[in-house]
Design a protein around this motif. Sequence first.
Motif, PDB file in Angstrom:
ATOM      1  N   CYS A 163     -11.908   1.270  -6.173  1.00 46.26           N
ATOM      2  CA  CYS A 163     -10.883   2.246  -6.553  1.00 46.26           C
ATOM      3  C   CYS A 163     -10.390   1.896  -7.940  1.00 46.26           C
ATOM      4  N   PRO A 202       5.270   5.466   2.118  1.00 46.70           N
ATOM      5  CA  PRO A 202       3.886   5.724   1.717  1.00 46.70           C
ATOM      6  C   PRO A 202       3.483   7.173   1.978  1.00 46.70           C
ATOM      7  N   ASP A 204       1.312   3.333  -3.147  1.00 45.76           N
ATOM      8  CA  ASP A 204       0.815   4.277  -2.142  1.00 45.76           C
ATOM      9  C   ASP A 204       1.696   5.522  -2.045  1.00 45.76           C
ATOM     10  N   ARG A 250      -0.657  -3.697  -2.094  1.00 47.24           N
ATOM     11  CA  ARG A 250      -1.844  -3.519  -1.260  1.00 47.24           C
ATOM     12  C   ARG A 250      -2.719  -2.445  -1.885  1.00 47.24           C
ATOM     13  N   LYS A 289      -5.517   0.100  -1.669  1.00 47.96           N
ATOM     14  CA  LYS A 289      -6.191   0.841  -0.613  1.00 47.96           C
ATOM     15  C   LYS A 289      -7.638   1.109  -1.001  1.00 47.96           C
ATOM     16  N   ASP A 290      -8.453   1.250   0.004  1.00 45.81           N
ATOM     17  CA  ASP A 290      -9.830   1.639  -0.225  1.00 45.81           C
ATOM     18  C   ASP A 290      -9.911   3.134  -0.494  1.00 45.81           C
ATOM     19  N   THR A 291     -11.032   3.520  -1.067  1.00 44.25           N
ATOM     20  CA  THR A 291     -11.233   4.945  -1.352  1.00 44.25           C
ATOM     21  C   THR A 291     -11.357   5.712  -0.046  1.00 44.25           C
ATOM     22  N   ASP A 348      -7.274  10.266   1.450  1.00 43.73           N
ATOM     23  CA  ASP A 348      -5.842  10.389   1.173  1.00 43.73           C
ATOM     24  C   ASP A 348      -5.645  10.961  -0.230  1.00 43.73           C
ATOM     25  N   ARG A 372      -8.384  10.329  -3.246  1.00 42.03           N
ATOM     26  CA  ARG A 372      -8.834   9.101  -3.891  1.00 42.03           C
ATOM     27  C   ARG A 372     -10.345   9.091  -4.055  1.00 42.03           C
TER      28      ARG A 372
END
Length: 1571
Positions: free
Chosen positions: A339, A400, A427, A506, A508-510, A513, A534
């Motif tokens: 990301c 978030p 987030d 933190r 986040k992964d792709t 969202d 994302r």
Amino acid sequence: MADMDPLVPIPVEVRAKLAELELELSEGDITQKGYEKKRSMLIGAFLAQGPGSNASAGVPERRPPAAPSSAARFRRRRLSGSRDERYRSDIHSEAVQAALAKHRERKMAVPMPSKRRSLVARNSAEAYTPPDTSSASEGEDGEGGAGEDVEGNDDGGTSSHHAIHLTSSNTNSSTASSSSSGDSGAVAHGRFAKVLAQHVHISAHRRHLNMNQQHLSSEIHSAPPDVTGYGDRSSVADRLRAEKAVGGAPKQTPKYGNAELMETGDGVPVSSRVSAKIQQLVNTLKRPKRPPLREFFVDDFEEMLEAPQPDPNLPKAEGPQMVPAHGEDLGVVDNCPPCLEAALQRWATVSPKAPCLTTADVNGKTLHQLTYGKLWSQSVKVAYNLSHKLGTKQEPLIRPGDRVALVFPNNDPGSFMTAFYGCLLADVIPVPVEVPLTRKDAGGQQIGFLLGSCGVGVALTSDLCHKGLPKSPTGEILQFKGWPKLLWMVTESKNLSKPPRDWFPRIKDTGQDTAYIEYKTCKDGGVLGVTVTRAAMLAHCQALTQACAYTQAETLVNVLDFKKDVGLWHAVLTSVMNMMHVVSVPYALMKVNPLSWIQKVCQFKAKVACVKSRDMHWALVAHRDQRDINLASLRMLLVADGANPWSISSCDAFLNVFHTKGLKSDVICPCASSPEALTVAIRRPAKDGSVAPARGVLSMHSLSYGVIRLDSEEKLSVLTMQDVGGVMPGAVMCVVKTDGVPQLCKTDEVGELCVCTVATGTSYYGLSGMTKNTFEVVPVDVAGAAVGELPFTRTGLLGFVGAGGLVYVAGKADGLMVVGGRQHNADDIVATALAVEPVKFVYRGRIAVFSIEVLHDERIVVVAEQRPDSSEEDSFQWMSRVLQAIDGIHQVGVYCLVLVPANTLPKTPLGGIHLCETKQLFLEGALHPCNVLMCPHTCVTNLPKPRQKQPEIGPASVMVGNLVSGKRIAQASGRELTQVEDNHQLLFLSEVLQWRAQSTPEHVLYTLLNSRGTTASSLTCSQLHKRAEKVAAMLAERGGIRVGDHVALLYPPGTELIVSFYGCLYAGRVPVTVRPPHPHNIASTLPTVKMIVEVSRSACVLTTQAISKLLRSKEASAAVDVRTWPLVLDTDDLPKKKAPGLYKPSDPDTLAYLDFSVTTTGMLAGVQMSHAATGAMCRSIKLQCELYPSREVAVCLDPYCGLGFVLWCLCSVHSGHRSILIPPSELESNASLWLWAVSHHKVRDTFCSYGVMEISTNGLGQQTDALKSRGVELSRVRTCVVVAEERPRTCLTQSFSKLFKDLGLHSRAVSTAFGCRANMAVCLQGTSSPDPTTVFVDMRALRHDRVRLVERGSPHSLPLMESGKILPGVRIIIANPETKGPMGESHLGEIWVESAHNSSGTYGDDEDEEGRRSAARLSFGDTQTLWARTGYLGFLRRTLLKDANGERHDALYVVGALEEAMELRGMRYHPGDIETSVIRTHKSIAQCAVFSWSNLLVAVVELSASEREALDVVALVTNAVLEEHFLIVGVVVVADVGAVPINSRGQKQRTHLRDGFLADRLDPVYVAYNM
């Protein structure tokens, strides 16, 4: 101003003008020579004070540049012959010149609008700048401008300021106030001679003119004498006497030029400018128009759209179905971060000091440099504060997935990047928006709606921006209009808390969202939020990296907006992914130094630059003084708006100029993008052996039908398009039809580009329906099978895929205007307008083109900012040439062309024209233009078919048809008139008065109130009888006054008028009531009095002593010949002796009195009333209203004519009731007098006029509580009757009833009466009559003389109020005014009346004409009854209500006067309906009147606002009449309040208005001639 001595002080206003001048030069609106000349004139006075200034040369001394970045280089940046390459094409310019040449061959003149000189002076003098003869575009200076001199002007540089001076000194006083800036002196005579010459030399249309002369003359009605206090009246009586003397012989008037077509209503030739221009408009409209569209609707009972018939000659797509184009596979990058946050963390760890962003200030110096380490640390700090410092631990303000607004200025990309990545780390979803400059910023309200729909509660901003936001006195930021309540958070490090060392965001992964929301402005001005996930964000960055071949540590110069679109994707997202160095050039620096981005490329040896074609053009303008430019380092020049077909000229010009500076030919890379699909296509940087960029020269005519045709015949109307590269990696593209099912287009067909890829937006936030139509499109082939398994996304771009998979874009769907089934692009229209030379009258970069929907089709509107030193005539000529050029090139008409003052159009944050806000201001009438030219006759080709006259159908067939269809004949009657009262044996009013004086001498008949509400005078039966005897004795003493002579009664409203009237009856003389002249307006009111006295052949004038002196005063002698007055008798001191004997008429049919009044058409008519008719009318009113001696009636009417005179003078004597007389003039000083008198005297029946009701409604609207506290109570009122000779004013009566409902007034008590010359009392609401009814009829049916009832609120519905109840002894029938046959209830016809109190005809008419005009017999049916023709159109309807006898009630509805109805397009229009529509269009329209002349509809509106709003109403009036009545307004006249003449009964005198307008006596603010 670097060339000046810094010690010389320069005022602020001079600095502002210099800045404006520099902006003009940067936009190409002025040549270098013109710039230097104007600049020297502005600062010449200050240069003389500084050392070293060259005063003799008149220009500032040139100094060598101090450095390559010097701002002085920008001020001397252009060769005098350089061209403006924006929207520029040599082929297109040749096409425009050829189109204009064709129009010049037609020799059709366009009438120039007339504007009041004060308005011209203000528009041009307020923002006046010194004139410049060389401030035009290419070819305008030197010998090139010799042939372009303004007519009547030896020096081409003479400005409108000098023309105004000539006007003020040479204009004749009679027409000075309505003349335009150049219509005076030799200039005016020269122009008017040219106008007449153009009429004479229109040989191609002379045959049409000759054929229409007879038609025109037949429509011109004889003008009535002017009796409304309007214009010159000294010659009216003379003209009337001359006509009587000649005996109707035709008048011979000299004919000159085209004067035979320019006559007033009475045939007087008019040599005025107004009539010449109207005739010029008529001649111009007779030219052959393009064939009308086949899709019209019939204006009948139903609107029926005819199916369009396809033209076999139109271009059609003939190619095979296109095959979806595939981009190359999206390659896998080694060590690709999962990301963008991970990429930022990696670069911050590996190379923390690597430059990430460099920002320049306004002077071009480095303001701020952001490294990847700083970006990461500051983003982490923002993320921590968002997550932990807003709200409480138990209830955090940000969770978030919440949305947060990013509000940052365009010169602070560092703070924006920090906040953007801080939101990603926290987030939360960032929503970048523009900074609201004011609380009413253009488009800011729609941005607020987006933030509210997204649930945004927190806004991030910079410290400098936070300080600049508008604040309340307490220091709180004001809430912007439409915005939700926001918590503002400043993102500078000093304002944020430092996160703990053990806290890490933190990453986040792709996934799917939402990463951010990008706003998009729609065509209608609304703002939508496009959500980008994302996964899409990362895939898009990977695709851009692969397509643009980005590598680490490359330098990118960005001029674009970094908050959205290409600027965000390249300079904020992809740059971080590849650890690139971005050099941001703010818009403020570009305005000061347009060459700054090229200087940054040279300074940092940048490999990539992201610009727009505007930036390339500005660099072309300023490149002259820059010698050390080297663009060899550039490998990719990304043109963000390269999808615009007109950007190719800027690209070519930039390459031609800078190829000597090291710029390679394969560097320029246009791209196509949209908010929904992100990057659609991009041209890759060329490699060795690659194919050169492709271009296509396409026919613009074929493109308007959505068909691709190469221009093989070398036509001039072409569009050159360049490719925007291939499809993005990992994407599939197809082209679908714009309408209907998303079916694949053919290879030679233009459609909407759709892409299927991960790297697109996913939805419109909160709009699931629109999301499905845009982001989930499933294209199908001819067989209906889906193309592919995944849905596609609409890009909003129109284009096609050419050979080799190259993408071509023809325009945007939002900029598409579909006019008459053809597609036109707004940019194409702008390019054509800019190709019209010279363009020195408007600013090239400030033109807006949009479409509005009028009459079921889109209409093109062009708005441009006019230069302050442009004259009215020059600007108008340019507007005319623009219209001709667009018509010739695009075969489409411009509905409206508007010029506004400089710097008045709403701007976007980056300086462009805010198109949606401009359109909204135009529709609201708030644009305040200085010039308007409308062409509805040319554009509107889908009007309903003109009504065709059907073959003559006999009246017998009509009657039989009504009977067969079950429709009864429209006839009704009141109850029978019986004589049951005590004085039934008395036939004459004089005998009734004598009887009452003997039987009830002390009974009070009349009580006159003054403005204070106290009794001014009163009359008992005995007092009235005795005083009338004295008047009769005085008349008998005068030997020259014989029995039967006419006596004019000249009294103010009061009891003296009543006494003199009955004195005349006692003496056997015929009274004629005349309104006295107004002492403060003798010049306009006294000629009317003199005319009535002369026309009535009065042998004597009875009046008061004050009025008698007024008739012989000096003021009166200046208005009329006072020596020709008949005998004037003063009745203030009456003789004490009685008359020797009272006169008794020998025959009841002898003349009792003459009633003179002005009709609605302005005709002065004297009605003869016999003694029998007078008695019958009083008996009928007494029976209808139940008038008895015990009753009291309040009368607030003018006592000089019609039913008002009857109620004021006659009814009380006949019925014996007490009349409380309230002069309407007293309400001017005491608006509550009438209502107070009704309440105080406990009156149950009252009569008033619409003028009285309007004064009470307007003057007492806010005083109902005060009236209630004074004890005003209206619950006792049984009938409140409005006496009028017109259609009931439903809106006014309803407003009156609602307003005084709190005072106890019942709505059923308010009603109307109807009377006319033929019968003064036809309908009157009685005490025991059913409640008045209101129906709603279809206006479209009324145009066809039919009556169709509809529900309330239905389209085209018109409310009509019943005109009272039919009086006893009155019979009514609705007849066809042409065939004189009876008509059914469902038809509109003329109201015919038969009763005992019909008038005996019009005084002065012979028997034949009297019988033809006033009396008639039916041609079928009851052919024996002699009916009186009222001259009013109406219809009868049987209601469900029942009268006192238990029978169903027949209601009469008056629609309008027959003489006032206008026959246009074969249909009958009533002026009141059109005027109601016009008044509703703009809040500043106080009054309106319409009339027709030569089949042209003319609308005169009274403007209650300032003159600067005068031109706003032109388009609104034209639109409203088109939409609601399907008529084109030919001339719109904007005048001051009071321009519409109104008679004593409050009726508009449209005929006098027409004659006054044609004779140029209106003094209008503005006159617009719609083409």
